[in-house]
Motif scaffolding. Structure first.
Motif, short mmCIF file in Angstrom:
data_model
loop_
_atom_site.label_atom_id
_atom_site.label_comp_id
_atom_site.label_asym_id
_atom_site.label_seq_id
_atom_site.Cartn_x
_atom_site.Cartn_y
_atom_site.Cartn_z
N VAL A 2 2.57 7.57 -5.76
CA VAL A 2 3.96 7.11 -5.71
C VAL A 2 4.56 7.34 -7.09
CG1 VAL A 2 5.50 5.15 -5.31
CG2 VAL A 2 3.39 5.36 -3.96
N GLU A 19 1.13 12.96 -0.76
CA GLU A 19 -0.21 12.84 -0.19
C GLU A 19 -1.21 13.44 -1.18
OE1 GLU A 19 -0.83 11.60 2.92
OE2 GLU A 19 1.26 11.30 3.45
N ARG A 46 -5.76 7.40 -0.19
CA ARG A 46 -4.86 7.12 -1.31
C ARG A 46 -3.72 8.13 -1.35
NH1 ARG A 46 -9.68 8.32 -5.40
NH2 ARG A 46 -10.73 7.46 -3.60
N GLY A 47 -2.69 7.77 -2.10
CA GLY A 47 -1.55 8.66 -2.31
C GLY A 47 -0.93 8.37 -3.67
N ILE A 88 -2.12 4.99 -5.51
CA ILE A 88 -2.07 3.76 -4.71
C ILE A 88 -2.94 3.92 -3.47
CG2 ILE A 88 -0.53 2.16 -3.49
CD1 ILE A 88 0.32 2.40 -6.39
N LYS A 132 6.97 10.28 -2.98
CA LYS A 132 5.59 9.97 -2.63
C LYS A 132 4.89 11.28 -2.34
CE LYS A 132 5.11 6.88 0.62
NZ LYS A 132 5.30 5.97 1.77
N TYR A 147 0.85 -1.19 0.00
CA TYR A 147 0.00 0.00 0.00
C TYR A 147 0.89 1.24 0.00
CZ TYR A 147 -3.79 -3.18 1.02
OH TYR A 147 -4.71 -4.20 0.94
N PHE A 148 0.28 2.39 -0.18
CA PHE A 148 1.01 3.65 -0.25
C PHE A 148 2.04 3.77 0.88
CE2 PHE A 148 1.37 8.10 1.12
CZ PHE A 148 1.90 8.67 -0.03
N ARG A 175 -4.13 3.48 0.35
CA ARG A 175 -3.50 3.36 1.66
C ARG A 175 -4.02 2.08 2.31
NH1 ARG A 175 -1.01 7.41 4.31
NH2 ARG A 175 -0.86 9.39 3.27
#
Length: 151
Positions: free
Chosen positions: A121, A112, A118-119, A144, A110, A2-3, A146
């Motif tokens: 990448v 926010e 989600r975030g 991606i 990365k 995950y993120f 979280r």
């Protein structure tokens, strides 16, 4: 993955794949790009490349496929939401018939988002041939999930 699991600076490798004349012919037919550098021996033999070369976009497309064959992609299969773009992709050298290429992938940053589930990448992707030459490179932001979210 995950993120939150991604670590800036971490790197991954893809398996390799050889570019064939069939790949180039099929890509020319699919894309409609019949540039003489790709399909005309006589023309290409007198070019700066000394022979036919593959389409740059074929290299980018194969690189996308190689990414999906990595352990990284398998680990993030359930968390990947979207490819958001292809940033600053550069064609640095010719992709020749018979070249065996692989992808070197590095997490470069990365970010926010305004949504807490989600975030983004950013992956730097390098296409490298069997001689260790960097022939293409660019960054791909991917959305991606979280962990512990219900999307």
């Amino acid at each position: 993955m995950y993120f939150d699991d991604f670590v800036v600076g971490e790197s991954f490798l893809s398996p390799a794949r050889t570019i064939t004349e069939t790949d180039v012919v099929n890509f020319a037919g699919l894309s409609g790009d019949y540039n003489a550098l790709h399909v005309d021996n006589e023309y290409a033999n007198n070019s700066i490349f000394g022979g036919r070369i593959a389409h740059g976009l074929l290299g980018l497309t194969v690189a996308s496929g190689l990414f999906t064959r990595t352990d990284l992609n398998r680990k993030m299969a359930s968390s990947l939401l979207a490819l958001l773009g292809i940033n600053s992709w550069r064609f640095l050298g010719p992709l020749k018939f018979g070249d065996t290429i692989h992808l070197e992938i590095e997490i470069v940053s990365k970010e926010e988002t305004s949504k807490p589930d989600r975030g983004i990448v950013y992956f730097n992707r390098k296409v490298v041939n069997q001689r260790g030459e960097l022939i293409q490179e660019g960054t791909t932001p991917m959305l991606i999930k979280r962990s512990n979210t219900n999307l």
